[in-house]
Design an enzyme around this catalytic site. Structure first.
Site, PDB file in Angstrom:
ATOM      1  N   GLY A 194       0.773  -1.240   0.000  1.00 21.57           N
ATOM      2  CA  GLY A 194       0.000   0.000   0.000  1.00 21.57           C
ATOM      3  C   GLY A 194       0.804   1.291   0.000  1.00 21.57           C
TER       4      GLY A 194
ATOM      5  CE  LYS B 126       7.493  -3.555 -10.258  1.00 26.58           C
ATOM      6  NZ  LYS B 126       8.372  -3.113  -9.179  1.00 26.58           N
TER       7      LYS B 126
ATOM      8  CG  ASP C 276      -5.499 -12.603 -11.243  1.00 24.93           C
ATOM      9  OD1 ASP C 276      -4.906 -11.682 -11.840  1.00 24.93           O
ATOM     10  OD2 ASP C 276      -5.262 -13.813 -11.431  1.00 24.93           O
TER      11      ASP C 276
ATOM     12  CG  ASP D 244      -1.762  -6.671  -4.723  1.00 24.75           C
ATOM     13  OD1 ASP D 244      -0.808  -5.885  -4.952  1.00 24.75           O
ATOM     14  OD2 ASP D 244      -1.607  -7.916  -4.658  1.00 24.75           O
TER      15      ASP D 244
HETATM   16  C1  LIG Z   1       6.145  -4.581  -5.925  1.00 21.44           C
HETATM   17  S1  LIG Z   1       4.610  -5.023  -5.243  1.00 21.44           S
HETATM   18  C2  LIG Z   1       3.758  -3.492  -5.199  1.00 21.44           C
HETATM   19  C3  LIG Z   1       4.193  -2.568  -4.111  1.00 21.44           C
HETATM   20  C4  LIG Z   1       3.275  -1.356  -3.955  1.00 21.44           C
HETATM   21  N1  LIG Z   1       3.349  -0.480  -5.105  1.00 21.44           N
HETATM   22  C5  LIG Z   1       3.580  -0.567  -2.722  1.00 21.44           C
HETATM   23  O1  LIG Z   1       4.020   0.583  -2.850  1.00 21.44           O
HETATM   24  O2  LIG Z   1       3.358  -1.050  -1.611  1.00 21.44           O
HETATM   25  C6  LIG Z   1       3.834  -5.859  -6.570  1.00 21.44           C
HETATM   26  C7  LIG Z   1       2.412  -6.304  -6.298  1.00 21.44           C
HETATM   27  O3  LIG Z   1       1.821  -6.825  -7.503  1.00 21.44           O
HETATM   28  C8  LIG Z   1       0.824  -7.745  -7.106  1.00 21.44           C
HETATM   29  N2  LIG Z   1       0.346  -8.581  -8.222  1.00 21.44           N
HETATM   30  C9  LIG Z   1       1.043  -9.501  -8.934  1.00 21.44           C
HETATM   31  N3  LIG Z   1       0.258 -10.091  -9.851  1.00 21.44           N
HETATM   32  C10 LIG Z   1      -0.987  -9.534  -9.711  1.00 21.44           C
HETATM   33  C11 LIG Z   1      -2.236  -9.729 -10.385  1.00 21.44           C
HETATM   34  N4  LIG Z   1      -2.357 -10.623 -11.385  1.00 21.44           N
HETATM   35  N5  LIG Z   1      -3.299  -8.988  -9.991  1.00 21.44           N
HETATM   36  C12 LIG Z   1      -3.171  -8.089  -8.985  1.00 21.44           C
HETATM   37  N6  LIG Z   1      -2.019  -7.863  -8.319  1.00 21.44           N
HETATM   38  C13 LIG Z   1      -0.936  -8.562  -8.678  1.00 21.44           C
HETATM   39  C14 LIG Z   1       1.533  -8.549  -6.009  1.00 21.44           C
HETATM   40  O4  LIG Z   1       0.601  -9.243  -5.219  1.00 21.44           O
HETATM   41  C15 LIG Z   1       2.303  -7.447  -5.269  1.00 21.44           C
HETATM   42  O5  LIG Z   1       1.613  -7.024  -4.133  1.00 21.44           O
END
Ligand SMILES: C[S@@+](CC[C@H](N)C(=O)[O-])C[C@H]1O[C@@H](n2cnc3c(N)ncnc32)[C@H](O)[C@@H]1O
Length: 206
Positions: A60, A160, A96, A80
């Site tokens: 978050g 990203k 998802d 997420d």
């Molecule tokens: C690097 S983290 C994000 C960190 C966030 N921006 C923060 O500042 O706290 C990447 C996130 O992408 C999510 N993610 C990966 N595949 C996903 C999907 N298919 N749908 C939703 N979220 C996804 C992961 O669960 C993870 O929490």
């Protein structure tokens, strides 16, 4: 050789600790918060009264920064696959992003097009770096495709991307679809990480 490796590891650790400490002091849930702050300094996309979608939002950090900037003047929706602790004025969808139902839910909650889409989404790591890059970049491509239908024409998209073998494919696709495409690697992103961020604005009309 050994000494070089250990001093490199020391620098990486210092870099990580510096942002970790700052995030604790400022109450951010992740070091990633600083990446979004740097991205906004560079591209200035946070405005009052905007609709913003944060994809891959857990734990978050980015949503916290978005809510500090927009507060209750606009609408923030975060999504997420992992759960996320509540943040004031942020509507969280635990789902998802690759699923049709999630896309439908997001569209119905915004009731119109979105001003800013930010995505820090990254696929779960498998241990195979090349595969991880490809899997994350394919998620990023899905975000770009989603934005073509759901972003306002003059809206802003931040996603990203990893500098892996399919990086050029995603970059070229974005360049075809948007008038303005830039790349930016925040200082708070580790030097040894292959991640970078693509900033796209103004969708091409054709
Ligand atoms: C690097 S983290 C994000 C960190 C966030 N921006 C923060 O500042 O706290 C990447 C996130 O992408 C999510 N993610 C990966 N595949 C996903 C999907 N298919 N749908 C939703 N979220 C996804 C992961 O669960 C993870 O929490």
């Amino acid at each position: 050789m050994k000494k070089n490796k250990s001093s490199k590891n020391w620098i990486i650790k210092q870099h990580r600790d510096q942002y970790f400490k700052r995030s604790k002091i400022l109450g951010y849930r992740s070091r990633s918060a600083f990446k979004l702050i740097e991205l906004d300094k560079k591209f200035k996309f946070f405005k009052k009264k905007i609709n913003l979608l944060d994809i891959g939002s857990s734990p978050g950090g980015w949503s916290q920064v978005a809510q500090e900037k927009i507060q209750s003047t606009g609408k923030i929706i975060s999504v997420d696959i992992k759960d996320m602790e509540a943040i004031d004025n942020v509507h969280f969808i635990n789902a998802d992003f690759s699923k049709k139902e999630t896309i439908q839910k997001i569209s119905s909650l915004f009731e119109g097009k979105i001003d800013v889409i930010i995505s820090d989404m990254a696929a779960n790591t498998t241990g195979n770096k090349n595969l991880d890059c490809i899997r994350t970049n394919q998620l990023s491509l899905d975000v770009i495709k989603f934005s073509l239908k759901n972003l306002k024409n003059k809206g802003v998209l931040i996603v990203k991307l990893f500098m892996g073998e399919d990086f050029v494919e995603v970059k070229n696709f974005a360049k075809k679809k948007f008038k303005k495409v830039d790349f930016f690697k925040p200082k708070s992103s580790r030097d040894n990480s292959k991640e970078t961020y693509i900033h796209c604005s103004t969708i091409n009309s054709l």
